[in-house]
Structures are given as structure tokens and as C-alpha cells.
Write a protein that holds these residues in place. Sequence first.
Motif, PDB file in Angstrom:
ATOM      1  N   ILE A  10       0.916  -1.316  -0.141  1.00  0.00           N
ATOM      2  CA  ILE A  10      -0.159   0.103  -0.036  1.00  0.00           C
ATOM      3  C   ILE A  10       1.023   1.073  -0.026  1.00  0.00           C
ATOM      4  O   ILE A  10       1.831   1.223   0.933  1.00  0.00           O
ATOM      5  CB  ILE A  10      -0.861  -0.092   1.164  1.00  0.00           C
ATOM      6  CG1 ILE A  10      -1.754  -1.226   1.451  1.00  0.00           C
ATOM      7  CG2 ILE A  10      -1.646   1.355   1.255  1.00  0.00           C
ATOM      8  CD1 ILE A  10      -2.818  -1.172   0.245  1.00  0.00           C
ATOM      9  N   VAL A  11       0.722   2.105  -0.927  1.00  0.00           N
ATOM     10  CA  VAL A  11       1.340   3.381  -0.827  1.00  0.00           C
ATOM     11  C   VAL A  11       0.430   4.592  -0.659  1.00  0.00           C
ATOM     12  O   VAL A  11      -0.691   4.359  -0.800  1.00  0.00           O
ATOM     13  CB  VAL A  11       2.123   3.622  -2.386  1.00  0.00           C
ATOM     14  CG1 VAL A  11       2.915   2.446  -2.779  1.00  0.00           C
ATOM     15  CG2 VAL A  11       1.120   3.808  -3.503  1.00  0.00           C
ATOM     16  N   LEU A  12       0.978   5.585  -0.385  1.00  0.00           N
ATOM     17  CA  LEU A  12       0.229   6.927  -0.094  1.00  0.00           C
ATOM     18  C   LEU A  12       0.085   7.540  -1.483  1.00  0.00           C
ATOM     19  O   LEU A  12       0.853   8.040  -2.037  1.00  0.00           O
ATOM     20  CB  LEU A  12       0.974   7.850   0.757  1.00  0.00           C
ATOM     21  CG  LEU A  12       0.485   9.153   1.492  1.00  0.00           C
ATOM     22  CD1 LEU A  12      -0.774   8.788   2.071  1.00  0.00           C
ATOM     23  CD2 LEU A  12       1.438  10.104   1.924  1.00  0.00           C
ATOM     24  N   ALA A  13      -1.162   7.576  -1.850  1.00  0.00           N
ATOM     25  CA  ALA A  13      -1.609   7.923  -3.116  1.00  0.00           C
ATOM     26  C   ALA A  13      -1.700   9.619  -3.132  1.00  0.00           C
ATOM     27  O   ALA A  13      -1.077  10.072  -4.275  1.00  0.00           O
ATOM     28  CB  ALA A  13      -2.609   7.461  -3.603  1.00  0.00           C
ATOM     29  N   SER A  14      -1.797  10.172  -2.064  1.00  0.00           N
ATOM     30  CA  SER A  14      -2.163  11.889  -2.015  1.00  0.00           C
ATOM     31  C   SER A  14      -2.157  12.272  -0.367  1.00  0.00           C
ATOM     32  O   SER A  14      -2.691  11.140   0.489  1.00  0.00           O
ATOM     33  CB  SER A  14      -3.137  12.224  -2.594  1.00  0.00           C
ATOM     34  OG  SER A  14      -4.460  11.497  -2.299  1.00  0.00           O
ATOM     35  N   ARG A  26      -3.216   3.546  -2.190  1.00  0.00           N
ATOM     36  CA  ARG A  26      -3.239   2.838  -3.624  1.00  0.00           C
ATOM     37  C   ARG A  26      -2.487   1.346  -3.338  1.00  0.00           C
ATOM     38  O   ARG A  26      -1.406   1.264  -2.838  1.00  0.00           O
ATOM     39  CB  ARG A  26      -2.349   3.537  -4.621  1.00  0.00           C
ATOM     40  CG  ARG A  26      -2.485   2.953  -5.958  1.00  0.00           C
ATOM     41  CD  ARG A  26      -1.906   3.969  -7.297  1.00  0.00           C
ATOM     42  NE  ARG A  26      -0.479   4.104  -7.128  1.00  0.00           N
ATOM     43  CZ  ARG A  26      -0.027   5.296  -6.673  1.00  0.00           C
ATOM     44  NH1 ARG A  26      -0.714   6.548  -6.626  1.00  0.00           N
ATOM     45  NH2 ARG A  26       1.554   5.575  -6.812  1.00  0.00           N
ATOM     46  N   LEU A  27      -3.050   0.393  -3.826  1.00  0.00           N
ATOM     47  CA  LEU A  27      -2.445  -0.957  -3.648  1.00  0.00           C
ATOM     48  C   LEU A  27      -1.735  -1.199  -5.029  1.00  0.00           C
ATOM     49  O   LEU A  27      -2.392  -0.901  -6.292  1.00  0.00           O
ATOM     50  CB  LEU A  27      -3.886  -1.805  -3.582  1.00  0.00           C
ATOM     51  CG  LEU A  27      -3.213  -3.526  -3.684  1.00  0.00           C
ATOM     52  CD1 LEU A  27      -2.469  -3.744  -2.440  1.00  0.00           C
ATOM     53  CD2 LEU A  27      -4.626  -4.397  -3.578  1.00  0.00           C
ATOM     54  N   PHE A  67       5.329  10.067   5.829  1.00  0.00           N
ATOM     55  CA  PHE A  67       5.232   9.299   4.782  1.00  0.00           C
ATOM     56  C   PHE A  67       5.470  10.067   3.570  1.00  0.00           C
ATOM     57  O   PHE A  67       5.083  11.270   3.326  1.00  0.00           O
ATOM     58  CB  PHE A  67       3.969   8.422   4.532  1.00  0.00           C
ATOM     59  CG  PHE A  67       3.684   7.509   5.659  1.00  0.00           C
ATOM     60  CD1 PHE A  67       4.416   6.740   6.131  1.00  0.00           C
ATOM     61  CD2 PHE A  67       2.206   7.568   6.414  1.00  0.00           C
ATOM     62  CE1 PHE A  67       4.205   5.524   7.089  1.00  0.00           C
ATOM     63  CE2 PHE A  67       2.167   6.776   7.555  1.00  0.00           C
ATOM     64  CZ  PHE A  67       3.042   5.767   7.768  1.00  0.00           C
ATOM     65  N   GLN A  68       5.960   9.412   2.278  1.00  0.00           N
ATOM     66  CA  GLN A  68       6.003  10.038   0.929  1.00  0.00           C
ATOM     67  C   GLN A  68       5.206   9.592   0.126  1.00  0.00           C
ATOM     68  O   GLN A  68       4.920   8.418   0.116  1.00  0.00           O
ATOM     69  CB  GLN A  68       7.578   9.707   0.636  1.00  0.00           C
ATOM     70  CG  GLN A  68       8.672  10.349   1.587  1.00  0.00           C
ATOM     71  CD  GLN A  68       8.472  11.726   1.535  1.00  0.00           C
ATOM     72  OE1 GLN A  68       8.516  12.392   0.879  1.00  0.00           O
ATOM     73  NE2 GLN A  68       8.538  12.198   2.918  1.00  0.00           N
ATOM     74  N   VAL A  69       4.516  10.485  -0.649  1.00  0.00           N
ATOM     75  CA  VAL A  69       3.548  10.224  -1.760  1.00  0.00           C
ATOM     76  C   VAL A  69       4.249   9.481  -2.778  1.00  0.00           C
ATOM     77  O   VAL A  69       5.577   9.590  -2.996  1.00  0.00           O
ATOM     78  CB  VAL A  69       2.939  11.457  -2.324  1.00  0.00           C
ATOM     79  CG1 VAL A  69       2.082  11.369  -3.594  1.00  0.00           C
ATOM     80  CG2 VAL A  69       2.312  12.329  -1.338  1.00  0.00           C
TER      81      VAL A  69
END
Length: 335
Positions: A10-14, A26-27, A67-69
Motif C-alpha cells: 500500500i502506498v500513499l497516493a495523496s 493505492r494498492l 510518509f512520502q507520496v
Amino acid sequence: MITPTKTRQIVLASRPQGWPTPENFRLETIELPAPADGQVVVANHYMSVDPYMRGRMNDVKSYAPPFQVDRPLDGAAVGEVIVSASPDVHIGQIVLHGLGWREHAVVPATAVTVVDAVAAPESAYLSVLGMTGLTAYAGLMAAARFRPGDTVFVSGAAGAVGSLVGQIAKLSGAARVIGSAGSPAKVARLRELGFDAAFNYHDGPVADQLRAAAPDGIDVYFDNVGGDHLEAAIDSLNNGGHVALCGAISQYNSTEPPAAPRNLALAIGKQLTLQGFLVGGHRDLMPEFHEKVVGWLADGSLRWDETVRKGLDAAPQAFIDLLAGANTGKMVVRL
């Protein structure tokens, strides 16, 4: 075990504005890299979602880096070593580490802690036997300077930390323990856990309910909520009282400055101590904490709750629901 070539994260999308939404996450499916010398590959079994992660979603300087986008989030996780390029950590061992929010993690062997999954369930090392439990113990004993005979008030008391604080206080000789929570079911659970009194903060002003529950005042306030709870506690604290400032979840998603506490001047005349703390500053208490908690768990005097969501896909909503108080005890995601 066959080592997968791909994994998901899972990432930080925004960055959220106010409350996080599913669109902020976002997966992704990525190639799983082979470990370099000194690294291990861990198949994560459980990951933690915690309120402090909300602050890391903002691009502001704090005690933990933001966290970084477009980069994966991280946090506590526990799982099984499936590949090892280290002589110190072996395939099949269960380890605790800091690269959650993904199904597999490539981690330096020096950054994992081998845990005993026979002595306790794996998820316990994300909760009562991990940083959550140490936060409760250190906040109460060190930051709040608890003494036997104290009357203790805990906000967010049905959460992972709060539920342990109340029980540890009772087991350590508190005269009276009061908790606040956000539903009738949670209030009932606090009473089952041995709290002397508990109230639903939706049922009326917190200050009024706290005064009714502690007519002789309180000596210690363990703050997980901030805002109106902190203001109410300042009103009810006896002279020389102590506050452990652990969290302020009522403010994490606010877009406006908080209105409370408006009575901070009372801290002068009452000679109160308001002590912020971070669990990382109290790792020296881990042996003492571990010895006591293992004993309490063994004799059944300390109980811990967890709310479990299933699958990495469920992690963003689990985090959002945590901030809304949907958990009882520790919120974890089983991968």
C-alpha cells in the motif's frame, strides 16, 4: 516454501485534507527483490494500524518522518522469515519488524526481533507484548508518575493503549480507575476489564460525567484524546496531579485549531504536571514491563482485545475506521 517473485504493498497516493479517504491510498503489485547480504525476506502475517500514522500522512516535521507520496507506508508487522541471507536469523523464525503495509518485506536482519509464537499469539507482539503495551506501562508509571492509591482517568479507554492502562493501574494498586469510550458496548467492556467506572462521552459533557464518576477528583489522567477530555481532566485533577500526554486523536483530522483546553491556567494553581512522552524514550523499562505483563497474562489478570481485519486490501479502511473509533482494543490486519 516457494519464494514469490511478486508482492503487494500500500502506498500513499495523496495527502489527506482532514479525514483520510480510500483515495489517499493505492494498492500496488511489485517485483519482490532478493535479499542482499545481511537481509531477510519476511512473509507478513499481521500488520498494525495506529493513530500516530495519521500525523505521518502530513508533510510536516514531527518526531517521526512523514510518509512520502507514491511510496509505501510502514509500521509494525510480524511474520515468518522465508529467505535469509544472514547467519543470525533463520528461515521459519517469527519476527517483529517495522515494514508493514505490504505482504512481504525485505529487512536487515539487525532490524528484526525474533519472537516466541508458542508463548503468545503472533499478533500479541503488536499489542500487549509490544510497543502498545510498553506505551501504556511507561506512560502510566514514568510520564504520569503513578502511585498506589491514585485515582486514574483514561480517555479512549477501550482502545489498544487505554484498555491496558486501566488494567495496569488496577493491578498496580489504583484506588479507582475511570474510563471514557464512544459506545455502550465499549463502556460495558471497560467494566468487564475491571474499570471502577466508565462513561460514553456521547451521553453528555465529558466534564460533568467525569465529576460524577470521580466526585473526589482524580490524581492521574492518561490522555489519548485531547480536546474536551483534557479540559475536563484539568478541572477534576487534584492539586499536584499528573497528566500523561500520549495522543490527541480528537484533533488528528481537524482542519481548524482546537478549541480546548480553555482552562489551562488552572494548571498553575493546582501545580499540575503535563508530561508529553514517546514510547521510544522508555525502552529501558521493557524488561520490567515484560516481566510484569507475562506474569499477569499467565494468571489471567490482564486481558487484551483486538479487532482484526483480513487482507492487505482492507488495511486502508481499517486505518480510517480506527480513527473513527471502530476498534475495541488493538486494530490489526491479518495478511
